[in-house]
Write a protein that holds these residues in place. Structure first.
Motif, PDB file in Angstrom:
ATOM      1  N   VAL A  63      92.455   7.836  41.313  1.00 13.68           N
ATOM      2  CA  VAL A  63      93.600   8.296  42.109  1.00 13.68           C
ATOM      3  C   VAL A  63      93.179   9.606  42.772  1.00 13.68           C
ATOM      4  O   VAL A  63      92.209  10.239  42.347  1.00 13.68           O
ATOM      5  N   PRO A  64      93.868  10.033  43.809  1.00 14.62           N
ATOM      6  CA  PRO A  64      93.510  11.310  44.433  1.00 14.62           C
ATOM      7  C   PRO A  64      93.620  12.455  43.431  1.00 14.62           C
ATOM      8  O   PRO A  64      94.535  12.471  42.589  1.00 14.62           O
ATOM      9  N   TYR A  65      92.692  13.394  43.508  1.00 10.18           N
ATOM     10  CA  TYR A  65      92.761  14.521  42.580  1.00 10.18           C
ATOM     11  C   TYR A  65      92.171  15.769  43.213  1.00 10.18           C
ATOM     12  O   TYR A  65      91.381  15.710  44.166  1.00 10.18           O
ATOM     13  N   ALA A  66      92.572  16.911  42.665  1.00  6.99           N
ATOM     14  CA  ALA A  66      91.992  18.205  43.018  1.00  6.99           C
ATOM     15  C   ALA A  66      91.571  18.882  41.730  1.00  6.99           C
ATOM     16  O   ALA A  66      92.295  18.841  40.731  1.00  6.99           O
ATOM     17  N   PHE A  67      90.396  19.519  41.747  1.00  7.21           N
ATOM     18  CA  PHE A  67      89.840  20.144  40.555  1.00  7.21           C
ATOM     19  C   PHE A  67      89.461  21.577  40.908  1.00  7.21           C
ATOM     20  O   PHE A  67      88.518  21.810  41.663  1.00  7.21           O
ATOM     21  N   PHE A  68      90.217  22.531  40.358  1.00  6.24           N
ATOM     22  CA  PHE A  68      89.965  23.940  40.647  1.00  6.24           C
ATOM     23  C   PHE A  68      89.550  24.653  39.364  1.00  6.24           C
ATOM     24  O   PHE A  68      90.193  24.519  38.329  1.00  6.24           O
ATOM     25  N   THR A  69      88.461  25.420  39.440  1.00  8.05           N
ATOM     26  CA  THR A  69      87.984  26.221  38.316  1.00  8.05           C
ATOM     27  C   THR A  69      88.071  27.688  38.685  1.00  8.05           C
ATOM     28  O   THR A  69      87.475  28.126  39.677  1.00  8.05           O
ATOM     29  N   ALA A  70      88.818  28.447  37.903  1.00  7.92           N
ATOM     30  CA  ALA A  70      88.989  29.876  38.174  1.00  7.92           C
ATOM     31  C   ALA A  70      87.690  30.623  37.903  1.00  7.92           C
ATOM     32  O   ALA A  70      86.838  30.181  37.134  1.00  7.92           O
ATOM     33  N   THR A  71      87.574  31.776  38.527  1.00  7.70           N
ATOM     34  CA  THR A  71      86.416  32.653  38.350  1.00  7.70           C
ATOM     35  C   THR A  71      86.852  33.919  37.642  1.00  7.70           C
ATOM     36  O   THR A  71      87.789  34.595  38.090  1.00  7.70           O
ATOM     37  N   LYS A  72      86.195  34.222  36.542  1.00 10.88           N
ATOM     38  CA  LYS A  72      86.556  35.424  35.787  1.00 10.88           C
ATOM     39  C   LYS A  72      86.291  36.667  36.621  1.00 10.88           C
ATOM     40  O   LYS A  72      85.246  36.800  37.264  1.00 10.88           O
ATOM     41  N   GLY A  73      87.265  37.559  36.638  1.00 10.74           N
ATOM     42  CA  GLY A  73      87.114  38.813  37.343  1.00 10.74           C
ATOM     43  C   GLY A  73      87.515  38.784  38.802  1.00 10.74           C
ATOM     44  O   GLY A  73      87.536  39.834  39.450  1.00 10.74           O
ATOM     45  N   SER A  84      89.929  38.693  42.050  1.00 14.14           N
ATOM     46  CA  SER A  84      91.260  39.232  42.320  1.00 14.14           C
ATOM     47  C   SER A  84      92.225  38.082  42.575  1.00 14.14           C
ATOM     48  O   SER A  84      91.796  36.961  42.882  1.00 14.14           O
ATOM     49  N   PRO A  85      93.532  38.321  42.459  1.00 13.14           N
ATOM     50  CA  PRO A  85      94.491  37.250  42.771  1.00 13.14           C
ATOM     51  C   PRO A  85      94.311  36.680  44.170  1.00 13.14           C
ATOM     52  O   PRO A  85      94.423  35.472  44.371  1.00 13.14           O
ATOM     53  N   VAL A  86      94.015  37.528  45.138  1.00 16.70           N
ATOM     54  CA  VAL A  86      93.828  37.048  46.512  1.00 16.70           C
ATOM     55  C   VAL A  86      92.602  36.136  46.584  1.00 16.70           C
ATOM     56  O   VAL A  86      92.635  35.060  47.207  1.00 16.70           O
ATOM     57  N   GLU A  87      91.518  36.550  45.928  1.00 11.72           N
ATOM     58  CA  GLU A  87      90.314  35.721  45.919  1.00 11.72           C
ATOM     59  C   GLU A  87      90.568  34.395  45.201  1.00 11.72           C
ATOM     60  O   GLU A  87      90.088  33.341  45.632  1.00 11.72           O
ATOM     61  N   ALA A  88      91.314  34.440  44.079  1.00  7.38           N
ATOM     62  CA  ALA A  88      91.599  33.224  43.324  1.00  7.38           C
ATOM     63  C   ALA A  88      92.432  32.249  44.153  1.00  7.38           C
ATOM     64  O   ALA A  88      92.159  31.037  44.179  1.00  7.38           O
ATOM     65  N   VAL A  89      93.440  32.762  44.839  1.00  4.32           N
ATOM     66  CA  VAL A  89      94.280  31.906  45.682  1.00  4.32           C
ATOM     67  C   VAL A  89      93.444  31.303  46.805  1.00  4.32           C
ATOM     68  O   VAL A  89      93.561  30.103  47.119  1.00  4.32           O
ATOM     69  N   GLY A  90      92.590  32.104  47.419  1.00  6.97           N
ATOM     70  CA  GLY A  90      91.740  31.580  48.486  1.00  6.97           C
ATOM     71  C   GLY A  90      90.816  30.473  47.992  1.00  6.97           C
ATOM     72  O   GLY A  90      90.633  29.447  48.660  1.00  6.97           O
ATOM     73  N   ALA A  91      90.241  30.665  46.787  1.00  7.52           N
ATOM     74  CA  ALA A  91      89.365  29.643  46.227  1.00  7.52           C
ATOM     75  C   ALA A  91      90.147  28.377  45.887  1.00  7.52           C
ATOM     76  O   ALA A  91      89.661  27.253  46.105  1.00  7.52           O
ATOM     77  N   PHE A  92      91.348  28.553  45.374  1.00  7.10           N
ATOM     78  CA  PHE A  92      92.190  27.404  45.042  1.00  7.10           C
ATOM     79  C   PHE A  92      92.494  26.579  46.291  1.00  7.10           C
ATOM     80  O   PHE A  92      92.375  25.344  46.290  1.00  7.10           O
TER      81      PHE A  92
END
Length: 486
Positions: free
Chosen positions: A54-64, A66-74
C-alpha cells in the motif's frame, strides 16, 4: 547471516491486523513500537511496508536537528513517497516555502493521505520530542482532528524506552490514542534458524549477539560463536564491538555515576555492597542513598540492568544485579578490552582476552535464558509441573549454596516450590558428582520437600546419571525448542 528477513511473524501479523482494521473502518490506527537499538524496529517497519503493498511514507528523525530542519526533512520524505497523488502539492517543491511548524506539517500530511489504506512511519520519535516541546501536543491535535479520519496506519518508532512509554502515559497528550508494541531481540530458535546452527551453538550465538539483527547480519552462516569472535577480533570496527559500544554511548553519552554502576555490574559485581565499592572507586563506596536511586533508574527506566531475588516460600535477600542484555554484558566483561587490543593490531591478544573469560561468562549468562525457557515450557504444559509460573534461582546471604534453578507457583514469594535444579553449560556432561552437589544444596531452599519437589538438570553436554536419578534432563535442543522458531 543472509539478508533474508527472519522471524517476526507474530509482529507482522499484529501490524497487518491493525492495517486491516483501518481499511475496514476507514479510520486511522496508531501504534507506538519501542525496542532497544539494533533490535530491528526500522527493518520490521520497512518489511511490513514492502509486504502489504500500500502507499507509505517513511520518515526518520535526525538527532540534534532543529524543529525547522526536522519539518523540512519530513516534508521532503513525504514528497518523495507514494502518498501524494501530486508531489507538487507538498511545500518545498520548486522552491515553494516550507512551513516551519509541526501543526503545519501534519496538515500537509492529512491533505495528501489517500482515501485507501496507507502507512506512515515516524522513526526515532523521541528525538522529535527532544527538539520541540510542542511536538506531542501537535501530534495529538492532528491525529484527533485530521489523521484519524483517514484509513492510515501510523507507526511511531523509538529506541528510548522510557520516552516512548511517556508518549502514551496518562498525563501526556497522546494517551489512549495508540496501541503499544514492544519489539525484543530474536529468540534462540530464530537465531539458530538465521545462522544455520545446531542447538548448542545456537544458544552460544544468541548469548554473544543478544539476538540483535545488527550483529547477526554479519555472522557467517553455520559459524560457531568462538570462531566468529576470533575472526571479528581482527576488525576493531566490527559490529560485534560497535553495536554494544553505540548502545552504551546512546544511553550514557558522558561518563557519570550511572555508567560507573553499570560498568561495575558488567565487570561481575552483583550485590549492592560490591557495586557500591566498585562504583565508588578511590572516594570510597557509594552511599546507599546515592546508589539505590541509580540502580532503580538503570532497572526501571534504562532497563539495562535486571535484578534477581532468591525464589522460595520465604522472602529472601540479597538481590543480585546483572546486565540485562547478554551482548552488552559480554562487551563490558571482555569485548571492550578485546577491542582495545584489536585497535592496536593485536588480534591474537584480543581473542585471548575473550577466550580466557569465555567459560565463566557463558556459565552465568546462560542461566537467565534457561530460566525463561523453562517458564515457557511450563506454560505450554511441557513440564511435569504445569502450574509452574516462575523460574528463578536461590541463594542465602553467604551464597553457600547457590541453586541455579527453582520453579515455583508464583513470585517473588512462592506458595509452593515445584522443582530445583542445576545448569551445567560445559563440554563435560552432568555427572554423579554434580548431582551430589545439587542434592546437598536443594533441601536448604525454603519450601523444598524431599521426595515431592522435583529435580531438573540442564546440561549442554548431556547427563551421565543413573536412570530416574532426576525428574527432567534438558539438553541445548530443549532450551532452544521452548521458543517459537519464527
Amino acid at each position: 547471516m543472509a539478508d533474508s528477513f527472519v522471524g517476526r511473524r507474530q509482529e507482522l501479523a499484529m501490524l497487518r491486523k491493525r492495517l486491516d482494521r483501518a481499511a475496514a473502518s476507514g479510520s486511522g490506527v496508531a501504534v507506538a513500537l519501542r525496542g532497544r537499538r539494533q533490535v530491528g524496529k526500522s527493518r520490521l517497519a520497512q518489511e511490513f511496508c514492502d509486504r502489504v503493498e500500500v502507499p507509505y511514507a517513511f520518515f526518520t528523525a535526525t538527532k540534534g536537528a532543529s524543529p525547522v530542519e526536522a519539518v523540512g526533512a519530513f516534508l521532503g520524505e513525504l514528497r518523495e513517497s507514494g502518498l501524494p497523488t501530486d508531489p507538487e502539492l507538498v511545500p518545498g517543491a520548486d522552491g515553494n516555502p516550507v512551513p516551519g511548524s509541526w501543526p503545519d506539517a501534519f496538515r500537509v500530511l492529512a491533505s495528501v493521505l489517500p482515501d485507501r489504506p496507507c502507512v506512515v512511519v515516524v522513526d526515532e520519535l523521541p528525538w522529535l520530542t527532544e527538539q520541540d516541546d510542542l511536538f506531542d501536543g501537535a501530534l495529538q491535535t492532528a491525529w484527533d482532528r485530521l489523521l484519524s479520519q483517514r484509513p492510515v496506519l501510523l507507526l511511531l518508532l523509538g529506541s528510548d524506552l522510557h520516552m516512548m512509554e511517556r508518549l502514551t502515559a496518562y498525563d501526556r497528550p497522546f494517551y489512549g490514542r495508540s496501541d503499544t508494541m514492544v519489539l525484543g531481540p530474536l529468540n534462540p530458535a530464530e537465531t539458530g534458524k538465521a545462522l544455520g546452527l545446531e542447538p548448542a551453538d545456537a544458544v552460544d550465538a544468541h548469548l554473544v549477539s543478544g539476538g540483535l539483527p545488527g550483529i547477526l547480519r554479519i555472522w557467517p552462516h553455520a559459524t560457531p560463536a568462538l570462531e566468529f569472535i576470533e575472526d571479528e577480533c581482527a576488525d576493531p570496527a566490527s559490529a560485534l564491538f560497535g553495536v554494544p559500544e553505540a548502545a552504551l554511548l546512546a544511553e550514557f553519552p558522558a561518563p557519570d555515576q550511572a555508567r560507573r554502576v553499570l560498568e561495575a555490574v558488567g565487570s561481575g559485581d552483583r550485590t549492592h555492597a560490591n557495586i557500591a565499592a566498585a562504583a565508588g572507586g578511590r572516594a570510597g563506596p557509594l552511599a546507599s542513598g546515592a546508589l539505590s536511586p541509580l540502580l532503580h533508574r538503570l532497572v526501571t527506566e534504562k532497563r539495562v540492568l535486571a535484578v534477581d531475588a532468591p525464589l522460595s516460600t520465604a522472602s529472601g535477600k540479597p538481590a543480585l544485579y546483572r546486565v540485562a542484555d547478554s551482548n552488552l554484558r559480554l562487551y563490558l566483561a571482555a569485548l571492550r578490552s578485546a577491542q582495545e587490543q584489536s585497535r592496536r593490531g593485536r588480534a591474537d591478544s584480543a581473542f585471548d582476552v575473550v577466550r580466557r573469560r569465555w567459560s565463566a561468562w557463558r556459565g552465568r549468562a546462560v542461566e537467565p535464558l534457561v530460566r525463561e525457557s523453562l517458564e515457557l515450557a511450563a506454560g505450554a504444559g511441557e513440564l511435569p509441573w504445569p502450574d509452574t509460573a516462575a523460574v528463578g534461582g536461590w541463594w542465602n546471604r553467604r551464597f553457600d549454596p547457590e541453586v541455579d534453578l527453582v520453579g515455583a507457583d508464583r513470585a517473588p514469594v512462592a506458595g509452593a516450590v515445584r522443582f530445583a535444579g542445576s545448569v551445567k553449560w560445559l563440554a563435560t556432561p552432568f555427572d554423579v558428582h554434580d548431582l551430589m552437589a545439587l542434592l546437598q544444596a536443594a533441601p536448604q531452599i525454603p519450601g523444598f520437600t524431599p521426595g515431592t519437589t522435583g529435580l531438573v538438570v540442564v546440561s549442554r553436554s548431556g547427563a551421565a546419571l543413573p536412570e530416574g536419578a532426576v525428574d527432567v534432563v534438558w539438553s541445548a535442543a530443549d532450551v532452544v525448542g521452548a521458543w517459537p522458531a519464527g
